[in-house]
Design an enzyme around this catalytic site. Structure first.
Site, PDB file in Angstrom:
ATOM      1  N   CYS A  26       0.815  -1.229   0.000  1.00 33.22           N
ATOM      2  CA  CYS A  26       0.000   0.000   0.000  1.00 33.22           C
ATOM      3  C   CYS A  26       0.839   1.265   0.000  1.00 33.22           C
ATOM      4  CB  CYS A  26      -0.931   0.006   1.200  1.00 33.22           C
ATOM      5  SG  CYS A  26      -1.929  -1.464   1.267  1.00 33.22           S
ATOM      6  N   ASN A  81     -10.280  -0.061   0.681  1.00 32.52           N
ATOM      7  CA  ASN A  81      -8.816   0.005   0.613  1.00 32.52           C
ATOM      8  C   ASN A  81      -8.364  -0.538  -0.744  1.00 32.52           C
ATOM      9  OD1 ASN A  81      -6.072  -0.492   0.797  1.00 32.52           O
ATOM     10  ND2 ASN A  81      -6.154  -1.367   2.861  1.00 32.52           N
ATOM     11  N   HIS A 132      -3.178   7.162   2.635  1.00 34.78           N
ATOM     12  CA  HIS A 132      -3.653   5.852   2.166  1.00 34.78           C
ATOM     13  C   HIS A 132      -4.977   5.570   2.867  1.00 34.78           C
ATOM     14  CE1 HIS A 132      -4.134   1.720   1.305  1.00 34.78           C
ATOM     15  NE2 HIS A 132      -3.697   1.268   2.457  1.00 34.78           N
TER      16      HIS A 132
END
Ligand code: ACO
Length: 317
Positions: free
Chosen positions: A122, A274, A244
């Site tokens: 990520c 996500n 993020h």
């Protein structure tokens, strides 16, 4: 131990941004029919209402559409592009890279372009931006197409309620150029390899949610403190922080610990879940579309992910 890095400022111009999400959606109410969960549990614990998922598209397709979106918005002359860099941990194949597929899909396969992927989970988009920025500032390259693209739904175990509610698919892209203008960019990257892994994306995603949660809050706090300290920034110097998008509660907790107004954080997790390395460029593209004249303003990106990896970027719009 936290190292304060010496200043290493690059000048990078953001030419355009774009994003793409696949048309298929999976709402919390859809998930209620698949696993023992509820919209109330998911939304209150994560801030997510829905996510986009692929049916027949690959990561390279999402990356290509995001790239086309960025190129189209600026009517950008693709013959200038000499780097394609894709941040992903869910590439179509181990090899060739998604970046090479994007080059072919854009019809640039006869052009002299450096194409490769970077995997920092990520945090990948921030790692990719840093690499592209260093390459551009070497003066050997002029223009970079940097993409974050993921199809995490293909690795999601829809029997595991503790993970399947979190992830979605998508891609975001940024076109950067080397510039003589004063457009400062700076980066902080870090990692802590683990023997006992707390998040693994292999055939399926496995993670220790509580451990990741605690790590994430600290990683955001440390990364933002370091990038602000290294660039002598105070909160009022920053137009926005694009984090993020893993969990709304993680972002809220980090904002509280940092004592930074939560309204400085651009948050769109509700619609996408996500999307790993795609989450920052998707959010950045949405954020840019809300601005009238951002010239000269500073934004910070911050991320954490599997590895463990984390980091931050400061860019000048
Ligand atoms: N629906 C209903 N109940 C659930 C669900 C669900 N979807 N998932 C778990 N539960 C239950 C658990 O079984 C547990 O029940 P119990 O108390 O009877 O044992 C209870 O809810 C609480 O579970 P916790 O795991 O403690 O819930 P928590 O509040 O920690 O939230 C979450 C879980 C959302 C996963 C949180 O820990 C989190 O967001 N962690 C970070 C995850 C993350 O960011 N991962 C990605 C980072 S890396 C990357 O992006 C690839």
């Amino acid at each position: 131990m936290v190292k304060m890095k010496r200043k290493n400022i690059n000048n990078i111009k953001i030419i355009s941004t774009g994003h793409y999400t696949p048309p298929g959606t999976l709402s919390n109410f859809d998930l209620e029919k698949i696993v023992d969960t509820s919209d109330e549990w998911i939304y209150s614990r994560t801030g997510i209402k829905s996510r986009h998922i692929v049916y027949d598209e690959k990561t390279s397709d999402l990356a290509y559409h995001a790239a086309r979106n960025a190129i189209g918005k600026a009517n950008y002359d693709m013959s200038k592009i000499d780097i394609i860099l894709v941040a992903t941990c869910t590439g179509d194949y181990n090899s060739p890279s998604v970046a090479c597929k994007v080059q072919a899909l854009l019809g640039l396969d006869r052009q002299d372009i450096a194409c490769f992927d970077v995997n920092a989970a990520c945090s990948g988009f921030i790692y990719a931006l840093c690499i592209a920025s260093q390459m551009l500032n070497s003066n050997r390259y002029f223009s970079a197409l940097v993409i974050g693209a993921e199809t995490l739904s293909l690795y999601t175990d829809y029997q595991d309620r503790s993970t399947c509610v979190l992830f979605g698919d998508g891609a975001g892209a940024v076109i950067l150029e080397n510039t003589e203008e004063h457009k400062a960019a700076d980066f902080y990257l870090s990692a802590k390899g683990e023997m006992d892994l707390s998040i693994v994306i292999n055939d399926k995603i496995w993670m220790d949610g509580r451990k990741i949660y605690q790590f994430a809050v600290k990683a955001i706090e440390q990364s933002i403190n370091i990038i602000m300290h290294n660039n002598e920034l105070i909160e009022s110097d920053i137009l926005a922080i694009i984090p993020h998008q893993a969990n709304l509660r993680i972002i809220e907790k980090a904002a509280q610990v940092l004592n930074i107004d939560i309204n400085k954080f651009y948050i769109n997790i509700e619609k996408y879940g996500n999307t790993s390395a795609a989450s920052i460029p998707i959010a950045f593209d949405e954020f840019m579309s809300t601005l009238y004249n951002p010239n000269g303003k500073k934004v910070i990106f911050v991320a954490f992910g599997a590895g463990l990896t984390w980091g931050a970027a400061m860019l000048t719009l």
